[in-house]
Enzyme design. Structure first.
Site, mmCIF file in Angstrom:
data_model
loop_
_atom_site.group_PDB
_atom_site.id
_atom_site.type_symbol
_atom_site.label_atom_id
_atom_site.label_comp_id
_atom_site.label_asym_id
_atom_site.label_seq_id
_atom_site.Cartn_x
_atom_site.Cartn_y
_atom_site.Cartn_z
ATOM 1 N N GLU A 131 41.520 44.067 37.386
ATOM 2 C CA GLU A 131 42.800 43.806 38.064
ATOM 3 C C GLU A 131 42.645 43.722 39.591
ATOM 4 O O GLU A 131 43.453 44.239 40.349
ATOM 5 C CB GLU A 131 43.843 44.866 37.670
ATOM 6 C CG GLU A 131 44.205 44.800 36.189
ATOM 7 C CD GLU A 131 45.475 45.535 35.842
ATOM 8 O OE1 GLU A 131 46.308 45.755 36.726
ATOM 9 O OE2 GLU A 131 45.631 45.880 34.661
ATOM 10 N N GLY A 132 41.566 43.060 39.988
ATOM 11 C CA GLY A 132 41.280 42.877 41.416
ATOM 12 C C GLY A 132 40.179 43.811 41.871
ATOM 13 O O GLY A 132 40.375 45.025 41.913
#
Length: 593
Positions: A413-414
């Site tokens: 998620e990043g």
């Protein structure tokens, strides 16, 4: 303008369009970069309303009973599968549709309440918490946020019960942290009734078990020679949808079905477009804000498990005729875990409250939460691993599994490095634009520019000469509050100096960005801790309880956080950056056999 400059201007323009197109209210994190303390975002410490707290307590009791009886994290890890019986049970408890409206069969819980549920699962099994996050926090979140009433009525009832499962498909070979680089194509049919999707996705949690996937693909922009990302609702029964790898073998979170799939001329009805055409990247980033918040909750739960395991072993294990808990170096680790777990919970709760209150533009805060909690959990697991010593390495304890499971958190998620630069650059944009206004006016004076430059100069000067007030109610926290205000002032001064010194080249100076972002994250974390502790003291006083002693986890965290912030700011002028980069460049330029 040379090719490199043109590319840079294009990158800046794309970032501007993506990140700064909506309302730009001065939230808490952006306020820090301006030298302000936006107190109403973080104080008083948020609490779940009594009516929902009662319902949440009942849900948690039911969830704990179910998990105690049916969830076996070690077996899930060994078999690399979460049993369908566990998924069905989570659906019955309401976990898989916790924040969905009741009209579609969900529980209608707030994000704060949902985080408490994810924290409980995160305490026990990372595979299961990631599965829930993939299904609910990002898998069906886009549908909840951007779906039409017809789309919600069609898809949600079976998704919120777990009868059907959801997935979120963004990542490709060339698109991961670089979300804007999606290559999957979606071209409209001649009559405009469908879109034909072609391409591949990989590292998609729930890919092979999902009944509905939110898929990002490129669509032509009408009347322009370019494409933009659009979100589509896709089902695996559509002709041309092919699972290439149902369960990709991996180091940790082995119970999750992480897969790879292809779409070969898949015909998707235009009614399955989610959100506006060409605004899929905005959909994706908005959804990730929610996912990063529950990510923080899962990490908080795991950190609390680390603390429990550390205390148990330190009180039981004897060496040199003493229990481990008598040794200062062991105490240091336990204290640090306790302090970090307290901060992680406070930071998660405050960030979730932004969503529940309907505040705008909390992308910086969710990025800070994700980076901070994942880094802190990694340290917590490392500390408890060391307390257990050699025994932690063996399969009869959960620690080696927790270590393997936790490593993905800093990537998923990043990636933390990407988010760190994002925090610094987005945060510095506000004061940077004010300095640009002043500079442009000095170079090309005009009556119109003078008023804007005057306002910008007044803002910069005001932040430079005024230490922000941090309003706490508890007398014993006033010292910490004054220190925090002073550090925010120093942080703003350091940001101003960096912007004046480096100007536009700072866009590429990631070592500088890292220190600025780290300082900002600790300022946010310290604020959340101070707010939580202040609330606890006031609550104790109202109920006739004695205030917590000075050696509490909150006090320790604030002391250590303030010291870290001072170190980050000092590192902006006293560092080895040139030597670091020269050494790396030398290594990269030297052929290796």
């Amino acid at each position: 303008m040379n090719k490199l400059d043109a590319e840079r201007q294009k990158e800046i323009q794309q970032a501007e369009e993506l990140l700064f197109a909506g309302p730009q209210a001065l939230g808490f994190a952006k306020g820090l970069f301006h030298g302000h303390f936006v107190s109403d975002w973080v104080m008083p410490y948020p609490r779940i309303p009594t009516a929902q707290q009662t319902e949440l307590d009942k849900t948690l009791t039911e969830l704990r009973k179910f998990l105690d009886e049916h969830l076996d994290p070690m077996e899930i890890d060994r078999q690399a599968d979460i049993p369908r019986s566990v998924i069905d049970g989570l659906g019955r408890v309401g976990v898989l549709g916790m924040t969905a409206p009741k009209e579609y069969g969900g529980r209608g819980f707030s994000q704060m309440a949902n985080c408490k549920v994810l924290e409980e699962i995160g305490r026990r099994c990372a595979s299961t918490s990631v599965f829930v996050n993939a299904h609910h926090s990002i898998g069906i979140r886009a549908l909840l946020l951007f779906g039409t009433h017809e789309q919600k009525r069609k898809w949600l009832p079976k998704l919120v019960t777990g009868e059907q499962l959801g997935a979120f498909a963004l990542t490709e070979k060339e698109a991961g942290s670089d979300a804007a680089n999606v290559q999957m194509q979606a071209r409209p049919t001649e009559d405009g009734s469908h879109f034909i999707l072609n391409g591949e996705k990989r590292y998609i949690t729930n890919a092979a078990i999902a009944h509905e996937l939110t898929v990002m693909a490129r669509t032509p922009v009408p009347a322009k020679d370019k494409t933009a990302i659009t979100a589509f609702l896709v089902t695996p029964d559509m002709p041309g949808f092919e699972i290439l790898e149902a369960r990709m073998p991996k180091m940790g979170i082995r119970g999750t079905a992480t897969g790879r799939f292809a779409m070969r001329d898949v015909k998707v009805p235009k009614e399955n477009i989610l959100g506006p055409l060409g605004k899929g990247l905005k959909v994706a980033l908005t959804v990730l804000d929610f996912g990063r918040t529950t990510f923080g909750a899962c990490c908080t739960g795991a950190a609390k498990t680390c603390l429990e395991l550390a205390i148990q072993h330190a009180n039981r294990r004897k060496q040199f005729n003493k229990t481990l808990g008598n040794f200062h170096l062991v105490k240091k680790k336990i204290a640090r875990i306790a302090a970090d777990a307290y901060a992680m919970e406070a930071m998660t709760t405050v960030t979730a409250s932004f969503i529940d209150r309907g505040l705008e533009d909390y992308m910086l805060e969710t990025a800070m939460l994700k980076v901070f909690t994942t880094e802190r959990l990694w340290e917590c697991i490392n500390d408890v691993f060391q307390i257990y010593g050699g025994s932690a390495y063996f399969l009869d304890l959960p620690l080696e599994r927790m270590l393997r499971d936790a490593r993905i958190n800093q990537i998923g998620e990043g990636a933390n490095e990407v988010l760190t630069s994002f925090i610094a650059l987005v945060g510095m944009r506000g004061p940077g634009m004010e300095f640009k206004e002043i500079y442009d006016t000095m170079m090309k004076p005009s009556r119109d520019r003078m008023s804007k430059a005057w306002a910008a100069g007044k803002s910069r000067l005001g932040a430079t000469i005024r230490v922000p007030d941090v309003p706490v109610q508890s007398e014993q926290l006033r010292g910490h509050a004054r220190q925090l205000g002073r550090l925010i002032w120093r942080f703003n001064f350091a940001v101003n100096r960096a912007l004046i010194t480096y100007r536009e080249p700072i866009l590429d100076m990631q070592l500088v960005q890292q220190r600025i972002a780290n300082a900002a994250m600790d300022l946010f974390a310290s604020t959340c801790v101070l707010s939580r502790k202040d609330s606890e003291i006031q609550f104790g006083r109202r109920n006739g309880d004695a205030a917590a002693p000075d050696h509490s986890a909150a006090d320790l965290f604030l002391r250590q956080s303030f010291r870290r912030i001072r170190g980050f700011l000092a590192g902006l002028t006293d560092n080895d950056d040139k030597s670091v980069l020269a050494t790396a460049d030398s290594c990269l330029a030297t052929p290796r056999s």
